[in-house]
Every structure is written in C-alpha cells, then in structure tokens.
Write a protein that holds these residues in place. Sequence first.
Motif, PDB file in Angstrom:
ATOM      1  N   LYS A  34       0.837  -1.187   0.000  1.00 55.19           N
ATOM      2  CA  LYS A  34       0.000   0.000   0.000  1.00 55.19           C
ATOM      3  C   LYS A  34       0.878   1.245   0.000  1.00 55.19           C
ATOM      4  CE  LYS A  34      -3.730  -2.237   2.585  1.00 55.19           C
ATOM      5  NZ  LYS A  34      -4.585  -2.205   3.804  1.00 55.19           N
ATOM      6  N   VAL A  61      -8.680   3.267  -7.016  1.00 50.74           N
ATOM      7  CA  VAL A  61      -7.317   2.827  -6.716  1.00 50.74           C
ATOM      8  C   VAL A  61      -7.011   2.972  -5.230  1.00 50.74           C
ATOM      9  CG1 VAL A  61      -6.433   3.335  -9.016  1.00 50.74           C
ATOM     10  CG2 VAL A  61      -6.448   5.130  -7.275  1.00 50.74           C
ATOM     11  N   LEU A  86      -3.499   4.204  -1.099  1.00 49.38           N
ATOM     12  CA  LEU A  86      -3.529   3.746  -2.482  1.00 49.38           C
ATOM     13  C   LEU A  86      -3.140   2.277  -2.524  1.00 49.38           C
ATOM     14  CD1 LEU A  86      -1.790   6.776  -4.229  1.00 49.38           C
ATOM     15  CD2 LEU A  86      -4.242   6.320  -4.015  1.00 49.38           C
ATOM     16  N   GLN A  87      -3.837   1.543  -3.343  1.00 50.28           N
ATOM     17  CA  GLN A  87      -3.569   0.113  -3.524  1.00 50.28           C
ATOM     18  C   GLN A  87      -3.116  -0.107  -4.966  1.00 50.28           C
ATOM     19  OE1 GLN A  87      -7.312  -1.652  -2.522  1.00 50.28           O
ATOM     20  NE2 GLN A  87      -7.161  -1.136  -0.342  1.00 50.28           N
ATOM     21  N   PRO A  88      -1.814  -0.102  -5.198  1.00 50.56           N
ATOM     22  CA  PRO A  88      -1.312  -0.203  -6.575  1.00 50.56           C
ATOM     23  C   PRO A  88      -1.263  -1.611  -7.113  1.00 50.56           C
ATOM     24  CG  PRO A  88       0.503   0.052  -5.057  1.00 50.56           C
ATOM     25  CD  PRO A  88      -0.743   0.117  -4.212  1.00 50.56           C
ATOM     26  N   ILE A  91      -2.471  -1.922 -10.664  1.00 50.42           N
ATOM     27  CA  ILE A  91      -1.804  -1.027 -11.622  1.00 50.42           C
ATOM     28  C   ILE A  91      -0.583  -1.752 -12.159  1.00 50.42           C
ATOM     29  CG2 ILE A  91      -0.684   1.189 -11.972  1.00 50.42           C
ATOM     30  CD1 ILE A  91      -2.250   2.256  -9.603  1.00 50.42           C
ATOM     31  N   SER A  92      -0.526  -1.910 -13.453  1.00 52.54           N
ATOM     32  CA  SER A  92       0.600  -2.610 -14.078  1.00 52.54           C
ATOM     33  C   SER A  92       1.252  -1.692 -15.096  1.00 52.54           C
ATOM     34  CB  SER A  92       0.131  -3.894 -14.767  1.00 52.54           C
ATOM     35  OG  SER A  92      -0.826  -3.603 -15.769  1.00 52.54           O
ATOM     36  N   LEU A 101       7.245   0.388  -9.979  1.00 50.61           N
ATOM     37  CA  LEU A 101       6.238   1.431 -10.066  1.00 50.61           C
ATOM     38  C   LEU A 101       6.821   2.745  -9.548  1.00 50.61           C
ATOM     39  CD1 LEU A 101       3.196   1.862 -10.753  1.00 50.61           C
ATOM     40  CD2 LEU A 101       2.753   1.628  -8.298  1.00 50.61           C
TER      41      LEU A 101
END
Length: 320
Positions: A34, A61, A86-88, A91-92, A101
């Motif tokens: 996170k 997100v 934020l929970q990445p 997200i790729s 990232l």
Amino acid sequence: MKKETLVGAFVLGGVALLLAAFVLFGRFHPFEHKLYATLIFEGASSGLTVGSPVTFRGVQVGTVDKVSIEYDPPTRRAYIPVHITLQPANISLTAGRNSTLPTIPELVAQGLRGEMNLKSFVTGSSEINLDFAPQTRAVLHPDLVSGNEIPTRQSTMQQMTQTLTQLPLRQLADNADKTLASLRALSDRMDTSLPQLVDSLRETSDHTRQMMDTANATLATLQPELTRTLETIDRLAAAGTAQMNGRGAQLNALLARADTMLRKADHSLDGITSLTSPRSPERADLEASLRDIAAAAAALRGFASDVERNPQLLLTGRRP
C-alpha cells in the motif's frame, strides 16, 4: 485437559475465521503493498468521509482513511488534510518499461494532481479523483504534511460553485427588479400612448394615400405632354446629328485654316520678339534710324525758327 484443549481449539478457530473474514470481506490485507499520501484542500469538503473512494479517471485505486482540519491562527486560514491509502496492486506497467512502479513524488513531478468531485447528487457523497495535469502548478504544504503529498486542483464543479458564489446575486436581483419596474412603466405608457399613435398613423396613412392618388392623376395627365416633349428632343438630337455630319468637312477645313493662322501668328510673334530683343541687330538699326529722324526733326525745327525770324532766308539762304 481435553475440555481445555477443545476450548483452545475453538478460540483459535474463531480467530482464524475472523482473520479470514477481514481478509476476504474487509479492507484488511496484511500482505498487500500500500501507498499512503495526503491531499490538502482549502475549500469545503462536504460529502467526503472515511471510506470514500479514491479513483484514477473513474477507476478506484484507493480509499480515504482520515479527514481532519488544520487551522492557522496568524493567517486565519483553514486547511482540510485528507489522508488516503492507495492500492497499486491493480496497476501494471506497459511492456518494455521498468518493472518498478514510480513513487508518489515521481508521479507528482510528472503532473499527478488530485481533485474532489461530487459522486452522487442524490446522497451528496464525494470522492477523490486523481489524474495527470502538468499544466496545474503544484502547491505543496511541507508544514502540514510530513509524508507524501499529492497537490490538489479545483474541480469543474468547485470552479462553478466558486463562480456562482462570487456572483453579485443581490445586485442582479435589484437590477432585475428595476428592469421589470421600467418595463411595467413603459408598458403602461404604451397602453396610454399607443391608441393615439395608431390613430396618428392611420391619419398619416390616409393623407399619404390621398397624395399618392393625386400624384398618380398628375402623372397620368402629364404623361402625354412628357411623351411629346421627349419626341421633340429626339427630333432635335437627330437634326443636330445630321447638321454635324453635313458640316463636318467644313469644320475640318475651318480648323485647318485656324491652325495655319495660329502658326503664322506664332512666326510673327517670334519676329516681334527678335525685334524687341535688346541685342538684336534690327533693334539697333531701328534705334539708329529713330535717332537720325530725331536729329533731322531737330534741324528742321531750327531752320523753321530761323525762317520765322528772317523770312528772307528762303530767298537768300544762309550765308556761311
């Protein structure tokens, strides 16, 4: 001993079920990476509560963890810090890029900005929307935020609200009332004056119609005279054209003679000019002749005087 074992197993099973429920149905994900950040708003944040979604172009997100107030007494300004998570995981990165990232400061440097939008008009709930807007200046608050901060910008709804708030509604309402009163007074005056104006226009129209009838009658009377006058002018023009055509040769001869006379006059003027010139020989001869004539006239006057005094000179002549 078996009873205590059963109780312990039951408690462990309950704790395991509780942890499973948190992991599966709650927001507790102990093994998920996170990111934490803070956004500072200076305007109203109505409808924004803990658990409100954080989206990136409409895709969630993250969530809002905390909404607080920071007040600065010297400047009398209030800030609304909004802490988000934020929970990445969803997200790729695109293929061929670095697998790491970017961090939040790197994303902020690339133009990441946050804004607060109204999520539902019915419930009045709001959400945080993230997007890239490098044209918006990044305003950070290092005195209020110790961790990562995402700069904010005004959303379209906030801009419209601020614009409507700054409108002089009271002045506009007063102007509208004055305008309506003026229109009402104008309407009353028109109700009073319009019938008279209509009657005047009707009388003017009648007079105009009478004048048009009189003018039509006059034109009908004068039309034959005008026709005859035009016919006479046509005949005069035709006669003049015929005269010009017949006298054309004579006019040409007259113009030729006039041109010859003008040339002779120019030649005579040139001769007179040469005579009157101070250095011309003709003028010198003329002046010598005039002097001789003057001398002869003087001698003749002297002889006449002598004869008048002594008439015998006519018979005897002068003696030397």
